[in-house]
Motif scaffolding. Structure first.
Motif, PDB file in Angstrom:
ATOM      1  N   LEU A   1       0.363  -1.149   0.295  1.00  0.00           N
ATOM      2  CA  LEU A   1       0.162  -0.064   0.065  1.00  0.00           C
ATOM      3  C   LEU A   1       0.684   1.301   0.062  1.00  0.00           C
ATOM      4  N   ASP A   2       2.728   1.299   0.471  1.00  0.00           N
ATOM      5  CA  ASP A   2       3.437   2.148   0.791  1.00  0.00           C
ATOM      6  C   ASP A   2       4.473   1.503   0.872  1.00  0.00           C
ATOM      7  N   PRO A   3       4.801   1.200  -0.469  1.00  0.00           N
ATOM      8  CA  PRO A   3       6.272   1.193  -0.418  1.00  0.00           C
ATOM      9  C   PRO A   3       7.594   1.516   0.952  1.00  0.00           C
ATOM     10  N   GLY A   4       7.257   2.772   1.070  1.00  0.00           N
ATOM     11  CA  GLY A   4       8.122   3.511   2.154  1.00  0.00           C
ATOM     12  C   GLY A   4       7.382   3.355   3.966  1.00  0.00           C
ATOM     13  N   LYS A   5       6.688   2.199   4.127  1.00  0.00           N
ATOM     14  CA  LYS A   5       6.071   3.234   5.431  1.00  0.00           C
ATOM     15  C   LYS A   5       6.621   1.043   6.239  1.00  0.00           C
ATOM     16  N   LYS A   6       6.966   1.715   6.828  1.00  0.00           N
ATOM     17  CA  LYS A   6       7.761   0.675   8.021  1.00  0.00           C
ATOM     18  C   LYS A   6       7.139  -0.424   8.425  1.00  0.00           C
ATOM     19  N   ARG A   7       6.679  -1.642   7.597  1.00  0.00           N
ATOM     20  CA  ARG A   7       6.095  -2.622   8.132  1.00  0.00           C
ATOM     21  C   ARG A   7       7.228  -3.776   7.445  1.00  0.00           C
ATOM     22  N   GLY A   8       7.209  -4.843   7.855  1.00  0.00           N
ATOM     23  CA  GLY A   8       7.486  -6.377   7.226  1.00  0.00           C
ATOM     24  C   GLY A   8       9.222  -6.322   7.636  1.00  0.00           C
ATOM     25  N   GLY A   9       9.736  -6.427   5.685  1.00  0.00           N
ATOM     26  CA  GLY A   9      10.974  -6.725   5.878  1.00  0.00           C
ATOM     27  C   GLY A   9      11.804  -4.589   6.419  1.00  0.00           C
ATOM     28  N   LEU A  10      11.675  -3.716   5.499  1.00  0.00           N
ATOM     29  CA  LEU A  10      11.429  -2.593   6.332  1.00  0.00           C
ATOM     30  C   LEU A  10      11.313  -1.914   7.202  1.00  0.00           C
ATOM     31  N   TRP A  11      10.950  -3.085   7.738  1.00  0.00           N
ATOM     32  CA  TRP A  11      11.422  -2.743   9.620  1.00  0.00           C
ATOM     33  C   TRP A  11      12.211  -2.863  10.430  1.00  0.00           C
ATOM     34  N   TRP A  12      12.518  -4.094   9.487  1.00  0.00           N
ATOM     35  CA  TRP A  12      13.783  -4.855  10.389  1.00  0.00           C
ATOM     36  C   TRP A  12      14.758  -4.382   9.282  1.00  0.00           C
ATOM     37  N   THR A  13      14.795  -3.525   8.120  1.00  0.00           N
ATOM     38  CA  THR A  13      16.254  -2.841   7.505  1.00  0.00           C
ATOM     39  C   THR A  13      15.772  -1.908   8.741  1.00  0.00           C
ATOM     40  N   TYR A  14      15.536  -1.102   8.773  1.00  0.00           N
ATOM     41  CA  TYR A  14      15.363   0.288   9.317  1.00  0.00           C
ATOM     42  C   TYR A  14      15.845  -0.478  10.515  1.00  0.00           C
ATOM     43  N   LEU A  15      15.623  -0.951  11.641  1.00  0.00           N
ATOM     44  CA  LEU A  15      15.827  -1.476  13.057  1.00  0.00           C
ATOM     45  C   LEU A  15      17.099  -2.008  12.866  1.00  0.00           C
ATOM     46  N   CYS A  16      17.649  -2.652  12.153  1.00  0.00           N
ATOM     47  CA  CYS A  16      19.396  -3.028  12.574  1.00  0.00           C
ATOM     48  C   CYS A  16      19.905  -2.079  11.913  1.00  0.00           C
TER      49      CYS A  16
ATOM     50  N   LEU B   1      15.278   3.601  18.372  1.00  0.00           N
ATOM     51  CA  LEU B   1      15.412   2.421  18.545  1.00  0.00           C
ATOM     52  C   LEU B   1      13.899   1.802  19.976  1.00  0.00           C
ATOM     53  N   ALA B   2      13.685   2.468  20.406  1.00  0.00           N
ATOM     54  CA  ALA B   2      13.057   2.260  21.762  1.00  0.00           C
ATOM     55  C   ALA B   2      11.852   2.448  21.747  1.00  0.00           C
ATOM     56  N   TYR B   3      11.187   3.440  20.267  1.00  0.00           N
ATOM     57  CA  TYR B   3      10.454   4.372  20.063  1.00  0.00           C
ATOM     58  C   TYR B   3       9.565   3.428  19.072  1.00  0.00           C
ATOM     59  N   LEU B   4      10.758   2.919  17.849  1.00  0.00           N
ATOM     60  CA  LEU B   4       9.830   2.097  17.000  1.00  0.00           C
ATOM     61  C   LEU B   4       9.101   0.757  17.879  1.00  0.00           C
ATOM     62  N   VAL B   5       9.854   0.195  18.386  1.00  0.00           N
ATOM     63  CA  VAL B   5       9.703  -0.990  18.689  1.00  0.00           C
ATOM     64  C   VAL B   5       8.757  -0.841  20.382  1.00  0.00           C
ATOM     65  N   SER B   6       8.612   0.410  20.659  1.00  0.00           N
ATOM     66  CA  SER B   6       7.162   0.316  21.562  1.00  0.00           C
ATOM     67  C   SER B   6       5.705   0.706  21.224  1.00  0.00           C
ATOM     68  N   LYS B   7       6.225   1.083  19.617  1.00  0.00           N
ATOM     69  CA  LYS B   7       5.227   1.873  19.175  1.00  0.00           C
ATOM     70  C   LYS B   7       4.839   0.341  18.019  1.00  0.00           C
ATOM     71  N   ARG B   8       5.607  -0.874  17.872  1.00  0.00           N
ATOM     72  CA  ARG B   8       4.810  -2.290  17.085  1.00  0.00           C
ATOM     73  C   ARG B   8       4.196  -3.296  17.968  1.00  0.00           C
ATOM     74  N   CYS B   9       4.683  -2.988  20.028  1.00  0.00           N
ATOM     75  CA  CYS B   9       4.189  -3.320  20.977  1.00  0.00           C
ATOM     76  C   CYS B   9       3.028  -2.888  20.964  1.00  0.00           C
ATOM     77  N   ARG B  10       2.728  -1.604  20.978  1.00  0.00           N
ATOM     78  CA  ARG B  10       1.651  -0.664  21.561  1.00  0.00           C
ATOM     79  C   ARG B  10       0.467  -1.297  19.753  1.00  0.00           C
ATOM     80  N   GLU B  11       0.909  -1.992  18.915  1.00  0.00           N
ATOM     81  CA  GLU B  11      -0.184  -2.054  17.938  1.00  0.00           C
ATOM     82  C   GLU B  11      -0.297  -3.663  17.637  1.00  0.00           C
ATOM     83  N   CYS B  12       0.576  -4.271  17.807  1.00  0.00           N
ATOM     84  CA  CYS B  12       0.419  -6.006  18.243  1.00  0.00           C
ATOM     85  C   CYS B  12      -1.028  -6.114  18.575  1.00  0.00           C
ATOM     86  N   LEU B  13      -0.642  -5.532  20.198  1.00  0.00           N
ATOM     87  CA  LEU B  13      -1.604  -5.479  21.736  1.00  0.00           C
ATOM     88  C   LEU B  13      -2.621  -4.869  20.806  1.00  0.00           C
ATOM     89  N   GLU B  14      -2.865  -3.886  20.197  1.00  0.00           N
ATOM     90  CA  GLU B  14      -4.261  -4.037  20.076  1.00  0.00           C
ATOM     91  C   GLU B  14      -4.624  -4.862  19.046  1.00  0.00           C
TER      92      GLU B  14
END
Length: 273
Positions: free
Chosen positions: A118-133, A205-218
């Motif tokens: 839907l948005d190639p620049g959105k940090k989801r999937g493999g791009l999220w892990w690339t950005y985190l690494c 790094l902490a912001y991205l991880v906390s945001k992903r955890c919050r999205e998973c909980l929701e």
């Protein structure tokens, strides 16, 4: 060294970075790359020729300089800046790969047949892990070079006078470094900016991880609510089915329901009376 290529490539990383990532990029270019290009190279440009020792022994000054400066500050900073900016280039390349893949998919199946991203620049999937690494790698590079600087130059400072006793020096000689205070100021400035960059990387790094955890909980909460809703619907449907079966049992019982009279007109007359 020409840093315009890196500036042009990393400018595209702003579109795919968070607010902390944009601050990091601004800090790298303004306070590290520009300071390196404008001042650092000039301050260390004549460090070898201005390194004087109190001896005329041929080769002694060169040996003492190599012993005290095994690696130049300028070259270490150049290598550090190159390595610390490479992960951002990998993020840009990953986004470009997604865009090319999406374009091929649209050409193959048509624009109305769905999309891969839907948005190639959105940090989801493999791009999220690339950005985190990339954040972990950038923080690790800066921390590693800070350790290397501290091991070579304790407390990141240069003394005014150093003592050297290495062949072919005939005895212990004293060597003098040119403009040590100026070099110490720029060294501490680069060290402080590197520490700030490390902190920004860790915060992002902490912001991205906390945001992903919050999205998973929701998402899990929404899934559990939908599951409870479906269970309630199934329970209510089963209750309605029980009522219908009860009615059928009543209709199939031996006791006949009350019948209407054979002559309804007579019944109406009796009622009216």
């Amino acid at each position: 060294m020409n840093w315009g290529i890196f500036e042009g490539l990393l400018s595209g990383a702003n579109k795919y970075s968070t607010a902390f990532g944009r601050i990091w990029l601004s800090l790298v270019f303004i306070f590290r790359v520009l300071v390196y290009l404008v001042t650092a190279e000039r301050v260390w440009s004549n460090d070898h020729s201005d390194f004087d020792c109190d001896t005329r022994q041929p080769g002694c000054s060169n040996v003492c300089f190599d012993e005290f400066f095994p690696v130049s500050h300028v070259r270490l900073w150049a290598l550090q800046l190159i390595l610390v900016t490479c992960p951002s280039l990998l993020v840009v390349m990953h986004v470009a790969y997604r865009q090319a893949r999406e374009k091929k998919h649209q050409e193959a199946v048509g624009k109305d047949s769905g999309r891969l991203y839907l948005d190639p620049g959105k940090k989801r999937g493999g791009l999220w892990w690339t950005y985190l690494c990339s954040l972990v790698f950038k923080a690790g590079v800066d921390a590693t070079f800070l350790y290397v600087f501290h091991s070579i130059y304790p407390r990141y400072t240069l003394p005014r006078v150093v003592k050297c006793h290495a062949a072919p020096c005939p005895n212990v000689v004293e060597c003098f470094i040119s403009k040590p205070e100026e070099k110490n100021i720029f060294t501490l400035f680069m060290v402080i900016t590197a520490l700030i960059c490390i902190v920004l990387n860790l915060v992002e790094l902490a912001y991205l991880v906390s945001k992903r955890c919050r999205e998973c909980l929701e998402a899990r909460k929404a899934w559990s609510e939908s599951l409870d809703h479906r269970l309630d619907w199934v329970t209510s449907s089963s209750k309605q089915g029980d009522l219908l079966s009860g009615d059928l049992i009543f209709l199939g019982s031996d006791v006949p329901p009350p019948l209407l009279p054979d002559h309804p007109q007579d019944h109406v007359k009796k009622t009216m009376l």
